[in-house]
Design an enzyme around this catalytic site. Structure first.
Site, short mmCIF file in Angstrom:
data_model
loop_
_atom_site.label_atom_id
_atom_site.label_comp_id
_atom_site.label_asym_id
_atom_site.label_seq_id
_atom_site.Cartn_x
_atom_site.Cartn_y
_atom_site.Cartn_z
N SER A 108 4.71 2.05 -7.81
CA SER A 108 4.56 3.05 -6.74
C SER A 108 4.87 2.42 -5.40
CB SER A 108 3.13 3.61 -6.74
OG SER A 108 2.18 2.57 -6.60
N LYS A 118 7.05 -0.69 5.52
CA LYS A 118 5.87 -1.51 5.27
C LYS A 118 5.92 -2.18 3.90
CE LYS A 118 2.78 1.02 8.34
NZ LYS A 118 1.48 1.72 8.48
N GLU A 119 6.70 -1.63 3.01
CA GLU A 119 6.88 -2.20 1.66
C GLU A 119 8.36 -2.48 1.48
OE1 GLU A 119 3.23 0.22 -0.49
OE2 GLU A 119 5.24 1.11 -0.41
N ASP A 176 7.25 7.82 -2.91
CA ASP A 176 6.58 8.98 -2.33
C ASP A 176 7.10 9.32 -0.94
OD1 ASP A 176 4.81 10.78 -3.43
OD2 ASP A 176 3.13 10.10 -2.21
N LYS A 199 -1.97 12.11 -2.15
CA LYS A 199 -1.63 10.70 -1.93
C LYS A 199 -1.12 10.01 -3.19
CE LYS A 199 -5.03 10.41 1.80
NZ LYS A 199 -5.61 11.78 1.62
N LYS A 200 -1.59 8.78 -3.44
CA LYS A 200 -1.09 7.98 -4.56
C LYS A 200 -1.44 8.60 -5.91
CE LYS A 200 -1.36 3.38 -6.67
NZ LYS A 200 -1.95 2.01 -6.57
N ASP A 206 1.51 -2.14 -8.41
CA ASP A 206 1.93 -1.93 -7.03
C ASP A 206 3.31 -2.54 -6.84
OD1 ASP A 206 -0.37 -0.60 -6.45
OD2 ASP A 206 -1.38 -2.32 -5.52
N ASP A 244 -8.71 4.92 -8.12
CA ASP A 244 -8.69 4.03 -9.27
C ASP A 244 -10.08 3.90 -9.91
OD1 ASP A 244 -9.66 2.79 -7.05
OD2 ASP A 244 -8.23 1.14 -7.04
#
Length: 1044
Positions: A281, A287-288, A317, A509-510, A534, A747
């Site tokens: 994801s 940022k990633e 996303d 969201k996630k 991740d 989670d």
């Protein structure tokens, strides 16, 4: 077919056995092809293990022998030579017929014993007269006999006649795939004893504190008592689930023998392992970084797992074209990287991590072309990185070029419509983002517009690498590439997924992104197991998937909902200033939970059973009743519960409600028939092999050997439909199915729901780290990360997911662990108060007790010693270091006085005022200083979370100075009160040291004037305080009533 002459012998021997002890006897038998042992002796009904077996326990033998010409048994010690005896017995058994002579000879050989007088001495023991089988093996023509150590060439001649062959002895026994490794009792027993001693000591200490107030400062005594009671309660919640830690080990060789070796059900030796879908994801390429995500994808595609059984999905996303094209580049590079890893057995299979490794790359490498291949692949990877780094500029230039062409077309059309003259009104052209094929990007544009922004874009699903062939595809020598002769060059299936987003929908969201991937993957590959990672967590151990599969495919594996792997991090500063490794939690708490119902789900590095994610119950579960859950009983199965629910629907007025909301079965999966049909297939394929009598709910061997059907257009279209934003309307997705909505820590809630249904989880610690990732080493980012976790815990506490409301299928200590997850942020209130108590004590000249008497110091000493010994033993069984334990204690105080406190306030605002909580992604990029990998550690980014810890530090420093000044200026110094307050102030400051160091920035950059001004301010404030509140010169002596 016994004759009349044979019957009297048998009856006489039977009657004689009743009058005297039996002779020593040998029973002969053979093993059939099915594994059953068939007796070849006539006296099979003679029981010789009764009253006469007392003196010699070795009176009976069962010798497994083939009927060979040189192994010819006889019947007694006084028999005639072999030839006549053999003919006579053949006449008796076969009736003298010539047609049965050969059969009689075979039967005679099976039922005879060597009775030659020449062989008597070497067949009998010298003292007891028992048959010596060992001497027979090595001193006769029998040589080594038969077995799995030796099989003579002559054995093949009689293998078909006896129904035996070498394969009867080479069948390996059933082996478990995993085993438990218990913590030594020499460590665990003292650990439990010390926990009991400290708990009892805390009880006596708190009772003494309540019975002995401080009349001089009741307010100080009252605050300290409340805080200490809460700390004792919080310590019990934390320590009780740690009473049964265990370790586990896997057997990869047994997994390979069972699932990947040729057998009767699998003659070609294809893999019978179930499929695995890996989810990655990501949400924001800024940022990633795409390069980090691309390396994670490459490590997955190169994993040591059957290629045709592995599929990889990435959820973007943000719908960014940068991520899309970076993944396309990664798949292109995987075509050479994956075969290179297989050819040379590369570890780790993340290219960036592999090439950054400081160890000798040639270690254990034996192929002569390794150095040449490594040099070539390193150049290819460098070019890959350059292409990734150049993608943003390439996309921007491409889009500008296409937009300018579109603008020219619009001007041309406007000129034609206006008689060859441009209109006065300016012509506006939407600044679109273009793909390489000259079409609009359906996701988020560089210049966001309607239908093309982060919260408003179409669903995208692109299969970049199709399903591989079911048979291995071997490479060949290529001058432009590497020599992959004899190497499988297939790569697993890879798909890019970006779910549809529209205004007015809650996308959750996630958790919502993960559920969209669950549905899309069920349509495309439908792997019965799902591994989620991740984007910055890559596979460090290429066999990690097989390690987890050992638990899922072992006996009882059908009751396991997920396998949680520990999180290991790279790029952490050597001192681990902010406890980023978090080893106390991952190696201590999680290992202990594995001895209960299983570890909690921590968001990444987790292998799920797809069927469990769908909200179904385990095939078998237990219910625990009683005050402490000591009464265990089997829980009703899913079929019984389904019939019970149907009866409730038929007669809802008379039937009671279900025992717990989580125990109802899921019903509303959506309107996709293809998805609904895939559920039963995933459940069946996820079962362990039914190759042992103890395996319940298993599947037959060879059931997963068929190749996957190729993808077609209707299947892909259905996968795109299930990721639409409207699909979850009027369904149970996020409520009972998939990742659970309603919390920023989805989670923990998702794992809790599974445990609540009776599933159990397993903690898999591998010798080589399974996965590695990155963690924020900057103080601000670290506190924001802890703030998000703590806020999720507060949300859990104020929701229906509170462990107080758990079902009977939750074990008592597992319930305590989940209670601690929801309660621990509330400790921040008491921790902040307790950190100010030493300063208040020094300010006022009073202490939490009236005097430091023997009872108080004794209790304090016992509690401290017990805590120290408990910590040492915990370090022993968990394998963590003392420095790591101390860093964890320090950051517990830092986080408890900052992030946890803010989390409780935010959670209360959400519950009371309905104010939603939003968080930003934690940046995965490093600091700007490329020469220093720890540059991010020294960056100071101000946040409101700094206020409370900074106040505690300043107040305690000033209080110590004031306390010293007060004592020095007093007529009768009260050193005991000063020592008590100063000791606890230094205890607080010692825990706050990493926080203070983080505020100082890079070493040596704090000017000296800061220290000078700090000292001057402290001295000035202390003198001002003394002038305002001068020290009390009178002391009351209770024993003699003397006042000075």
């Amino acid at each position: 077919m016994a004759t009349s002459s044979g019957s009297p012998k048998k009856s006489s021997s039977s009657s004689g056995a009743a009058a005297r002890p039996p002779h020593q006897s040998v029973k002969f038998a053979r093993r059939t092809s099915s594994g059953r042992v068939v007796s070849l002796s006539r006296d099979d009904d003679l029981d010789m293990s009764g009253e006469f077996a007392g003196q010699n326990d070795y009176i009976n033998y069962t010798v497994l022998m083939p009927p060979t010409p040189d192994n010819q048994p006889g019947a007694g010690s006084d028999a005639k030579p072999d030839g006549p005896q053999r003919r006579r017995m053949g006449d008796e058994e076969g009736g003298g017929g010539n047609a049965t002579a050969a059969a009689a000879a075979k039967m005679d050989r099976r039922m005879s014993v060597m009775k030659s007088s020449d062989n008597k001495s070497m067949l009998l023991r010298s003292q007891t007269g028992d048959f010596d089988h060992n001497r027979w093996l090595f001193e006769t023509k029998g040589k080594y006999g038969i077995g799995n150590a030796f099989w003579s060439a002559e054995a093949e001649e009689y293998g078909s006649e006896s129904g035996m062959s070498m394969s009867d002895f080479m069948d390996k026994p059933w082996k478990p795939l995993t085993r438990k490794v218990k913590v030594p009792a020499a460590v665990l027993s003292p650990y439990r004893l010390l926990v009991v001693i400290r708990a009892v000591s805390l009880g006596f200490f708190l009772a003494w504190r309540i019975r002995n107030p401080n009349p001089d400062a009741m307010w100080l005594w009252g605050m300290s008592i409340v805080c200490e009671i809460w700390f004792a309660f919080s310590w019990l919640l934390d320590i009780l689930p740690k009473l049964n830690p265990i370790n586990r080990a896997t057997d990869l060789a047994a997994l390979r023998d069972k699932f990947e070796q040729p057998s009767q059900a699998n003659p070609h030796g294809r893999s019978d392992l179930p499929g695995v879908d890996v989810f990655v994801s990501t949400a924001d390429p800024e940022k990633e970084p795409p390069l980090v995500t691309g390396n994670t994808i490459l490590s997955i595609l190169a994993a040591d797992y059957p290629v045709e059984k592995l599929s990889c999905y990435i959820s973007d996303d943000g719908g960014a074209i940068l991520t899309f094209e970076a993944m396309a580049e990664a798949v292109n590079f995987a075509e050479v990287w994956v075969p290179f890893c297989r050819k040379h057995n590369i570890e780790p299979r993340n290219p960036d991590s592999y090439f950054s490794n400081k160890t000798d790359p040639t270690k254990n490498k034996k192929r002569p072309d390794f150095v040449k291949d490594r040099r070539w692949i390193k150049r290819e990877y460098d070019e890959f990185k350059v292409r990734i780094n150049g993608l943003p500029e390439a996309i921007r230039k491409r889009s500008e070029t296409y937009n300018s062409k579109e603008e020219m077309k619009e001007k041309k059309l406007a000129r034609e419509k206006n008689g060859g003259v441009l209109p006065l009104d300016p012509i506006s052209v939407t600044k679109a983002t273009w793909m390489a094929d000259g079409t609009h990007w359906p996701g988020t544009w560089l210049n966001p517009t309607a239908d093309h922004s982060k919260g408003d874009h179409a669903g995208i699903l692109q299969v970049m690498s199709k399903f591989p062939e079911n048979e291995a595809v071997m490479g060949h020598q290529d001058e432009k590439k590497l020599d992959f002769t004899g190497v499988d060059i297939r790569i697993p299936m890879f798909a890019y997924v970006s779910r549809e987003k529209r205004p007015g929908y809650d996308h959750n969201k996630k958790a919502g992104a993960m559920n969209a991937m669950v549905r899309a993957s069920a349509i495309l590959s439908n792997g019965p197991f799902i591994l989620n990672l991740d984007c910055d967590h890559y596979i460090y151990n290429s066999q990690a998937l097989k390690e987890g599969m050992c638990f899922m495919m072992d006996r009882g594996g059908d009751r396991i909902c997920y396998i949680q792997f520990p999180q290991r991090f790279e790029g952490i500063d050597p001192s681990d200033r902010y406890a980023n490794h978090n080893t106390v939690f991952f190696d201590g708490n999680m290992r202990a939970l594995d001895g209960l119902q299983g570890p909690v789900y921590v968001g990444t590095g987790c292998m799920f059973r797809r069927y469990a994610l769908y909200g179904y119950h385990p095939p078998r579960a237990n219910e625990y009743s009683g005050m402490f859950g000591q009464l265990k009983s089997p829980a009703p199965n899913a079929a019984a519960m389904q019939s019970h629910l149907q009866s409730e629907e038929d007669d809802s007025d008379t039937q009671p409600l279900a025992s717990h909301p989580d125990l109802t079965l899921p019903k509303k999966f959506g309107n996709s028939t293809m998805f609904t049909e895939s559920i039963a297939i995933a459940e069946y394929q996820g079962r362990p092999l039914a190759d042992h009598i103890s395996i319940k709910n298993g599947r037959p061997p060879g059931a997963l050997l068929l190749p996957r059907p190729p993808l077609d257009a209707p299947t892909v279209a259905e996968a795109i439909a299930v990721i639409s934003c409207w699909y979850e309307d009027k369904t149970e997705w996020g409520e009972r199915i998939g990742w659970i909505y309603g919390s920023v820590t989805e989670d923990v809630v998702t794992g809790y729901r599974m445990h609540n249904r009776g599933w159990r989880s397993v903690y898999c610690i591998t010798k080589r780290d399974a996965f590695r990732g990155t963690a924020p080493i900057n103080l601000t980012d670290r506190l924001h990360q802890v703030l998000r976790w703590a806020t999720g815990s507060v949300e859990i506490f104020f929701s229906r997911n509170n462990a107080f409301l758990g079902s009977k299928r939750l074990k008592f200590l597992q319930r305590i662990a989940y209670l601690n997850v929801g309660i621990y942020p509330f400790t921040s209130f008491f921790l902040v108060v307790y950190c100010f108590l030493p300063a208040l004590s020094l300010f006022t000249g009073h202490f939490i007790v009236q005097s430091l008497n023997i009872a108080f110091l004794t209790y304090l000493l016992i509690i401290t010693i017990c805590l120290t010994l408990i910590s040492l033993l915990e370090v022993k069984w968990s394998g963590i270091g003392l420095e790591e334990w101390w860093r964890n204690e320090q950051f517990w105080v830092i986080g408890g006085t900052s992030a946890h406190l803010a989390a409780v306030l935010q959670g209360l605002l959400k519950v009371i005022a309905g104010i939603e909580i939003s968080f930003t992604l934690t940046s995965k990029s490093a600091g700007e200083d490329v020469d220093d990998v720890y540059a991010d550690l020294y960056i100071v980014k101000w946040t409101s979370l700094f206020i409370m810890p900074l106040t505690i530090i300043v107040v305690n420093i000033v209080a110590v100075v004031i306390g010293c000044s007060r004592t020095l200026y007093s007529v009768i110094p009260q050193w005991s009160k000063l020592m008590g307050g100063a000791f606890f102030s230094f205890w607080v400051l010692a825990h706050m040291y990493p926080f203070a160091k983080g505020l100082m920035g890079r070493r040596g950059r704090v000017p000296t004037i800061v220290y000078v001004w700090s000292g001057l301010v402290s001295i000035t404030v202390s003198l001002l305080w003394i002038s305002i509140s001068p020290p009390d010169d009178s002391v009351n002596v209770s024993s003699g009533g003397v006042q000075v």
